[in-house]
Design a protein around this motif. Structure first.
Motif, PDB file in Angstrom:
ATOM      1  N   GLN A 197     -41.562  27.496 -18.082  1.00 49.74           N
ATOM      2  CA  GLN A 197     -40.771  26.283 -18.150  1.00 49.74           C
ATOM      3  C   GLN A 197     -41.439  25.067 -17.500  1.00 49.74           C
ATOM      4  O   GLN A 197     -40.996  23.953 -17.692  1.00 49.74           O
ATOM      5  CB  GLN A 197     -39.411  26.518 -17.455  1.00 49.74           C
ATOM      6  N   LEU A 198     -42.477  25.304 -16.702  1.00 52.11           N
ATOM      7  CA  LEU A 198     -43.062  24.232 -15.908  1.00 52.11           C
ATOM      8  C   LEU A 198     -44.544  24.075 -16.197  1.00 52.11           C
ATOM      9  O   LEU A 198     -45.192  25.016 -16.631  1.00 52.11           O
ATOM     10  CB  LEU A 198     -42.868  24.524 -14.417  1.00 52.11           C
ATOM     11  N   PRO A 199     -45.095  22.897 -15.948  1.00 52.04           N
ATOM     12  CA  PRO A 199     -46.545  22.750 -16.037  1.00 52.04           C
ATOM     13  C   PRO A 199     -47.229  23.745 -15.108  1.00 52.04           C
ATOM     14  O   PRO A 199     -46.663  24.138 -14.078  1.00 52.04           O
ATOM     15  CB  PRO A 199     -46.786  21.303 -15.581  1.00 52.04           C
ATOM     16  N   PRO A 200     -48.429  24.184 -15.437  1.00 48.31           N
ATOM     17  CA  PRO A 200     -49.043  25.286 -14.694  1.00 48.31           C
ATOM     18  C   PRO A 200     -49.555  24.950 -13.311  1.00 48.31           C
ATOM     19  O   PRO A 200     -49.805  25.846 -12.530  1.00 48.31           O
ATOM     20  CB  PRO A 200     -50.209  25.704 -15.602  1.00 48.31           C
ATOM     21  N   TYR A 201     -49.722  23.668 -12.964  1.00 50.38           N
ATOM     22  CA  TYR A 201     -50.401  23.336 -11.707  1.00 50.38           C
ATOM     23  C   TYR A 201     -49.476  22.579 -10.763  1.00 50.38           C
ATOM     24  O   TYR A 201     -49.845  21.578 -10.170  1.00 50.38           O
ATOM     25  CB  TYR A 201     -51.640  22.497 -11.971  1.00 50.38           C
ATOM     26  N   ASP A 202     -48.267  23.059 -10.583  1.00 49.34           N
ATOM     27  CA  ASP A 202     -47.321  22.358  -9.733  1.00 49.34           C
ATOM     28  C   ASP A 202     -47.382  22.791  -8.276  1.00 49.34           C
ATOM     29  O   ASP A 202     -46.663  22.262  -7.439  1.00 49.34           O
ATOM     30  CB  ASP A 202     -45.900  22.554 -10.257  1.00 49.34           C
ATOM     31  N   PRO A 211     -53.055  17.867 -19.670  1.00 51.80           N
ATOM     32  CA  PRO A 211     -52.624  17.174 -18.457  1.00 51.80           C
ATOM     33  C   PRO A 211     -53.716  17.279 -17.391  1.00 51.80           C
ATOM     34  O   PRO A 211     -54.555  18.185 -17.422  1.00 51.80           O
ATOM     35  CB  PRO A 211     -51.371  17.949 -18.032  1.00 51.80           C
ATOM     36  N   VAL A 212     -53.694  16.360 -16.446  1.00 50.58           N
ATOM     37  CA  VAL A 212     -54.682  16.375 -15.376  1.00 50.58           C
ATOM     38  C   VAL A 212     -54.090  15.714 -14.147  1.00 50.58           C
ATOM     39  O   VAL A 212     -53.283  14.786 -14.262  1.00 50.58           O
ATOM     40  CB  VAL A 212     -55.977  15.640 -15.811  1.00 50.58           C
ATOM     41  N   ASN A 213     -54.436  16.231 -12.969  1.00 52.40           N
ATOM     42  CA  ASN A 213     -54.117  15.462 -11.770  1.00 52.40           C
ATOM     43  C   ASN A 213     -55.386  15.215 -10.970  1.00 52.40           C
ATOM     44  O   ASN A 213     -56.340  15.998 -11.010  1.00 52.40           O
ATOM     45  CB  ASN A 213     -52.995  16.096 -10.944  1.00 52.40           C
ATOM     46  N   TYR A 214     -55.419  14.089 -10.303  1.00 54.56           N
ATOM     47  CA  TYR A 214     -56.549  13.666  -9.484  1.00 54.56           C
ATOM     48  C   TYR A 214     -56.060  13.467  -8.057  1.00 54.56           C
ATOM     49  O   TYR A 214     -55.042  12.809  -7.831  1.00 54.56           O
ATOM     50  CB  TYR A 214     -57.129  12.338  -9.982  1.00 54.56           C
ATOM     51  N   VAL A 258     -52.524  11.185  -8.405  1.00 51.38           N
ATOM     52  CA  VAL A 258     -51.866  10.776  -9.646  1.00 51.38           C
ATOM     53  C   VAL A 258     -51.984  11.926 -10.641  1.00 51.38           C
ATOM     54  O   VAL A 258     -52.931  12.708 -10.588  1.00 51.38           O
ATOM     55  CB  VAL A 258     -52.490   9.494 -10.254  1.00 51.38           C
ATOM     56  N   ARG A 259     -51.002  12.021 -11.524  1.00 52.54           N
ATOM     57  CA  ARG A 259     -51.026  13.063 -12.562  1.00 52.54           C
ATOM     58  C   ARG A 259     -50.708  12.418 -13.897  1.00 52.54           C
ATOM     59  O   ARG A 259     -49.781  11.610 -14.002  1.00 52.54           O
ATOM     60  CB  ARG A 259     -50.014  14.165 -12.275  1.00 52.54           C
ATOM     61  N   TYR A 260     -51.470  12.788 -14.931  1.00 53.59           N
ATOM     62  CA  TYR A 260     -51.261  12.258 -16.272  1.00 53.59           C
ATOM     63  C   TYR A 260     -50.902  13.400 -17.217  1.00 53.59           C
ATOM     64  O   TYR A 260     -51.502  14.479 -17.168  1.00 53.59           O
ATOM     65  CB  TYR A 260     -52.527  11.561 -16.799  1.00 53.59           C
ATOM     66  N   GLU A 261     -49.926  13.138 -18.056  1.00 54.76           N
ATOM     67  CA  GLU A 261     -49.556  14.115 -19.072  1.00 54.76           C
ATOM     68  C   GLU A 261     -50.578  14.112 -20.211  1.00 54.76           C
ATOM     69  O   GLU A 261     -51.369  13.177 -20.366  1.00 54.76           O
ATOM     70  CB  GLU A 261     -48.160  13.802 -19.618  1.00 54.76           C
ATOM     71  N   ALA A 262     -50.563  15.161 -21.005  1.00 51.56           N
ATOM     72  CA  ALA A 262     -51.446  15.242 -22.164  1.00 51.56           C
ATOM     73  C   ALA A 262     -51.120  14.126 -23.156  1.00 51.56           C
ATOM     74  O   ALA A 262     -49.970  13.695 -23.272  1.00 51.56           O
ATOM     75  CB  ALA A 262     -51.292  16.602 -22.839  1.00 51.56           C
ATOM     76  N   ALA A 294     -58.125  18.173 -11.425  1.00 51.59           N
ATOM     77  CA  ALA A 294     -57.686  19.503 -11.851  1.00 51.59           C
ATOM     78  C   ALA A 294     -57.137  19.358 -13.272  1.00 51.59           C
ATOM     79  O   ALA A 294     -56.005  18.910 -13.472  1.00 51.59           O
ATOM     80  CB  ALA A 294     -56.626  20.062 -10.911  1.00 51.59           C
ATOM     81  N   TYR A 295     -57.970  19.685 -14.254  1.00 51.36           N
ATOM     82  CA  TYR A 295     -57.548  19.630 -15.651  1.00 51.36           C
ATOM     83  C   TYR A 295     -56.720  20.864 -15.964  1.00 51.36           C
ATOM     84  O   TYR A 295     -57.088  21.989 -15.610  1.00 51.36           O
ATOM     85  CB  TYR A 295     -58.771  19.573 -16.573  1.00 51.36           C
TER      86      TYR A 295
END
Length: 461
Positions: free
Chosen positions: A29-34, A60-63, A46-50, A116-117
């Motif tokens: 149910q959730l993005p994998p890198y929470d 998605p990616v977070n920096y 910051v985190r960006y959605e696909a 983290a992609y």
């Protein structure tokens, strides 16, 4: 008060718990890198959605970025880029928290950034490790947004220093070829971009090589078991790709070296003990004092050369072979470190680490702050009580890929989760007794710092 990041993290954990209680599998149910370390200052995220837009990042990616406390104006950003696959991508979550890499960044007034992609395990890694597929644009966007968040808008314009492992090496090399005027130096561990179409690597687009890229110092670094001495297996083609990339760049006068790790395969091994001093030398030569200046050219008067898979480097004037086929090393100090590294990775260091600071005691818990030894990082801390050794933190350091290290290491050269805390609980101190504590840092070669200042505590009755 919680930070925004920790509040969101708590919300997501609560959602997971709720879903599990009603029998719905939370992972789906959730993005994998929470789950990640909280990004409280001096960390920012910051985190960006696909995106579904053509040419933009499909994952998605977070920096996460670390800003050295007290820095007034950033002079650059050091990027630590993980490799392909879901496990390697998740390992990028702790890249900005690495104390050893922070020491390099702090010395040069640089930020330390890690991506983290969120690439599913069987998805096409090229969709992020080729920066032309949207990750380059996302990277530049994150610099602007993280600069605004951190109060350092210059982050959007400062030079880049790039380290990449495997697919991250492909990404870092690609960024050099696309933006050579922005890159101070790049270390490519077990991954390089293509300069010519390779039938053995279908679907991977080639890059072009121009004169500006030839001025960027590069190091191709790989394990000997990746096709150098071990010719078969999953990673046997790594040497062939590195050899082709090195040969093309060096034949045109590019400032590129090769460092073969004699102990490892595709893991990162002990590469940081050469990578960090090499990048330190490049940054010392290239970074301008002011952000408005261009990168300086590398000096050429003290260059050393070596046959790429040999054990010996000599001053360029004494090199008897073809210089356009020789590994390039910027100076004698790096050449000495390179010769030790390619022999057994035991790069010499004679200077102890800095002493821990801000040692304090609360209840029965001792805590402190520290900076890693630039050359050899941190392996452990010795806790003294009343002038006598009490314990070592950790009692045994762990690293399956190289020297034991305080923060432990994952496959992509990043600390394990949860992060190892800088604290110690003294359960043997008796209530009412007054004790004096000191902390000593130990680097990965066993050299000890001076003791910290004393911290005194009296436990209540």
């Amino acid at each position: 008060m919680f930070s925004d990041q920790r509040f969101l993290w708590c919300q997501r954990v609560a959602s997971c718990v709720g879903l599990l209680l009603i029998g719905i599998p939370a992972i789906a149910q959730l993005p994998p890198y929470d789950v990640f370390p909280p990004a409280n200052p001096p960390y920012y995220r910051v985190r960006y959605e696909a995106s579904k837009e053509p040419g933009e990042l499909i994952f998605p990616v977070n920096y996460t970025v670390w800003i050295p406390p007290g820095v007034k104006h950033l002079r650059g950003v050091i990027v630590h880029q993980h490799g392909c696959g879901e496990g390697s991508c998740k390992s990028g979550l702790t890249g900005a928290y690495d104390l050893h890499w922070q020491a390099l960044a702090k010395k040069h007034d640089c930020a330390l950034l890690a991506a983290a992609y969120e690439q599913p395990e069987k998805a096409d890694c090229q969709m992020w490790c080729d920066p032309r597929n949207g990750s380059g644009k996302a990277f530049e966007r994150c610099l602007a947004e993280l600069g605004a968040k951190s109060g350092h808008p210059e982050l959007a314009k400062v030079p880049w220093t790039l380290w990449g492992h495997s697919g991250g090496g492909h990404w870092a090399g690609g960024m050099v070829l696309l933006h050579p005027d922005r890159v101070a130096a790049a270390w490519l561990r077990s991954g390089v971009p293509l300069l010519k179409v390779d039938p053995a690597r279908p679907g991977i687009k080639a890059h072009s090589l121009d004169a500006a890229a030839l001025r960027v110092p590069l190091m191709c670094n790989l394990g000997t078991k990746e096709g150098v001495t071990v010719k078969d297996g999953r990673f046997a083609g790594v040497w062939r790709a590195n050899e082709a990339f090195f040969g093309e760049v060096r034949s045109q006068g590019g400032l590129i070296g090769v460092a073969v790790d004699p102990l490892s395969s595709h893991d990162c091994g002990n590469q940081r003990y050469l990578a960090i001093p090499w990048l330190d030398a490049c940054l010392s030569a290239r970074l301008p004092k002011s952000g408005s200046e261009s990168l300086h050219d590398m000096p050429i008067e003290h260059v050393y050369l070596a046959e790429p898979t040999s054990l010996e480097a000599v001053a360029a004037a004494k090199f008897n072979g073809d210089a356009r086929k020789a590994a390039w090393l910027p100076n004698e100090s790096i050449a000495q470190a390179w010769m030790q590294y390619v022999k057994d990775t035991a790069v010499v260091d004679t200077t102890p680490p800095p002493a821990p600071t801000n040692v304090r005691f609360s209840g029965n818990e001792l805590s402190w702050e520290t900076e890693a030894d630039l050359e050899s990082g941190l392996a452990s801390f010795i806790i003294e009580r009343d002038g006598m050794p009490l314990t070592s933190i950790p009692e045994k350091s762990s690293n399956p890929f190289g020297r034991p290290i305080f923060q432990n290491l994952q496959y992509s050269d990043t600390p394990t989760q949860p992060l190892v805390p800088l604290r110690f609980s003294d359960s043997t101190a008796k209530p009412g007794n007054k004790h004096t504590y000191r902390v000593i840092a130990v680097n990965t070669l066993g050299l000890k710092s001076s003791p910290s200042a004393d911290a005194t505590s009296e436990r209540p009755q």
